[in-house]
Design an enzyme around this catalytic site. Structure first.
Site, short mmCIF file in Angstrom:
data_model
loop_
_atom_site.label_atom_id
_atom_site.label_comp_id
_atom_site.label_asym_id
_atom_site.label_seq_id
_atom_site.Cartn_x
_atom_site.Cartn_y
_atom_site.Cartn_z
N HIS A 328 0.85 -1.19 0.00
CA HIS A 328 0.00 0.00 0.00
C HIS A 328 0.89 1.24 0.00
O HIS A 328 2.01 1.21 0.49
CB HIS A 328 -0.92 0.01 1.23
CG HIS A 328 -1.99 1.05 1.17
ND1 HIS A 328 -1.83 2.31 1.72
CD2 HIS A 328 -3.23 1.02 0.62
CE1 HIS A 328 -2.94 3.01 1.51
NE2 HIS A 328 -3.79 2.26 0.84
N ASP A 387 -7.93 -4.89 -0.49
CA ASP A 387 -8.37 -5.48 -1.75
C ASP A 387 -8.23 -7.01 -1.76
O ASP A 387 -8.93 -7.69 -2.51
CB ASP A 387 -7.58 -4.90 -2.93
CG ASP A 387 -7.86 -3.42 -3.13
OD1 ASP A 387 -9.03 -3.03 -3.02
OD2 ASP A 387 -6.91 -2.66 -3.39
#
Length: 451
Positions: A328, A387
């Site tokens: 991320h 995700d």
């Protein structure tokens, strides 16, 4: 005409390739932060906000140090928010909407009033469904959602005013109607492009946002409490993620021009549609489907590791050399959204008889960082992002892949609206960054003398 256009494009495409090249050395020379990213990967600081905070590292003596991830909504840790409404066996998305819009948690009376108003606003204006959705279906639901937002301008008696009370009215209507727009866009696509039966279920004012989504997209309207709770959690975790994410920044940039709400929110929808932003969970799920097809024993860590290594070596799947669902831009040691969603995802997996598949996702989360470090030769920590499990959750809920990103928009609309109001009311200055031109001056050549 189409043939002429295609021939011209074929002839001129090389010119496009030739003229759109900027050497990497210029970015260093002029200290240009490509992608608005600093050299350490952190985002360039471009604004201030009181709405949300994404924390994944600390700066110590000028260096970025990894830290446990935190997601803060109006000063309240999202972990505490989730534990609060789950302990009380309530749905939490509407409460989070109130918090993000008004800056504080509602009491019982305020929450009931807010929920009642959202419920009454969920139905689309008269003629909207027939004229704007069913008569003009789209093969992409995000495209249909953006068009539905833009055309809402024509159904608004005061679309251009940017006074706070008008911004709030428009925000309330959009937050309430986004689930209906997405659900009806999906039903139209399924019918006109997929040959499926057309189901247009009216939203129910007595149901939560999560319950209404399941009610409207399923032919029989049925769902379990567990299903509604985990979808509600997914909405809560996607409602806001600071002003720096691409779609929220897009909404703020467009809002800074003092244009209408519908133009600003449609821009945000267009941003979220991109696979590098809202479509990331689809890519993660596709990757896991590929792993399931090519790894014979999902419980064998060595076999999973071997396949992930081949993936990093660009030998399998999409050959991009990536493990989707890991890493991320801000979070380093952990993504708090992943931790919260994973716990509920496990419960759902047990209910759906898909625990073996869930454990494969867990294996990718455990083994993937090790494979990444070995390939890149780095000790940098990378964590699973939201995700990785959101795609699994939606799939386990029987939600079609084409609805994954629209559901992201259904959640994030509240963050977009809160940031738009903050931008218009507080900033009152158009966002106007600078670009450095590196083209060289050249003389004008008369037409007849050109090659």
């Amino acid at each position: 005409m189409e043939q002429r256009l295609n021939a011209y494009v074929e002839k001129m495409v090389n010119a496009i390739d030739d003229v759109n090249k900027i050497d990497a050395e210029f970015f260093s020379k002029y200290n240009v932060k490509k992608g608005l990213r600093n050299s350490d990967g952190s985002g360039v600081l471009v604004g201030l906000t009181e709405i949300g905070e994404v924390h994944g590292y600390v700066l110590y003596e000028g260096e970025r140090k990894e830290d446990e991830g935190r997601l803060i909504y109006r000063g309240i840790d999202v972990v505490d928010l989730v534990k609060g409404f789950q302990t009380e066996h309530r749905f939490g998305f509407e409460e989070v909407c109130y918090l993000l819009m008004f800056g504080k948690l509602p009491n019982r009376e305020q929450l009931d009033e807010f929920n009642g108003l959202l419920g009454d606003l969920r139905a689309l204006p008269n003629g909207f469904t027939e004229d704007m959705i069913l008569k003009a279906p789209s093969s992409d639901i995000m495209n249909k959602l953006a068009r539905s937002v833009l055309v809402s301008y024509s159904y608004d008696n005061d679309p251009d005013s940017i006074y706070p009370k008008n911004l709030l009215r428009q925000s309330m209507e959009l937050i309430a109607r986004f689930p209906t727009m997405a659900a009806y866009g999906f039903q139209a696509k399924s019918h006109y492009y997929g040959g499926q039966s057309l189901y247009i279920h009216m939203p129910r004012p007595d149901l939560s946002t999560a319950e209404n989504i399941l009610h409207m997209i399923r032919p029989d309207n049925k769902y379990t409490r567990t299903e509604a709770e985990i979808l509600d959690l997914a909405l809560v975790l996607h409602a806001e993620h600071g002003g720096g994410n691409n779609s929220t920044f897009a909404a703020r940039v467009v809002s800074s021009t003092e244009t209408d709400t519908y133009s600003a929110i449609a821009a945000a929808v267009g941003s979220l549609k991109g696979p590098k932003h809202g479509g990331a969970n689809i890519k993660a799920m596709q990757m896991l489907e590929n792993i399931k097809e090519n790894v014979s024993d999902w419980a064998d860590d060595d076999e999973v590791k071997s396949y992930l290594t081949r993936m990093m070596n660009r030998e399998v799947f999409d050959r991009a050399g990536l493990i989707y669902g890991l890493g991320h831009a801000v979070y380093t040691l952990s993504d708090p959204r992943t931790i919260l969603l994973k716990e509920k995802a496990h419960q759902l997996a047990i209910e759906k008889g898909r625990e073996k598949e869930f454990l494969l996702y867990d294996a990718v989360e455990r083994i993937g960082p090790e494979v990444f470090s070995a390939k890149k030769g780095t000790s940098k920590n990378i964590c699973a992002n939201v995700d990785l499990y959101s795609g699994f959750v939606y799939n386990a809920l029987g939600i079609p892949t084409e609805l994954f990103t629209p559901l992201f928009a259904v959640a994030r609309i509240v963050g977009w609206c809160a940031h738009r109001i903050e931008e218009v009311v507080c900033m009152q200055k158009i966002i106007r960054p600078a670009y450095k031109s590196i083209s060289k001056l050249q003389p004008f050549i008369p037409l007849e003398e050109r090659e």
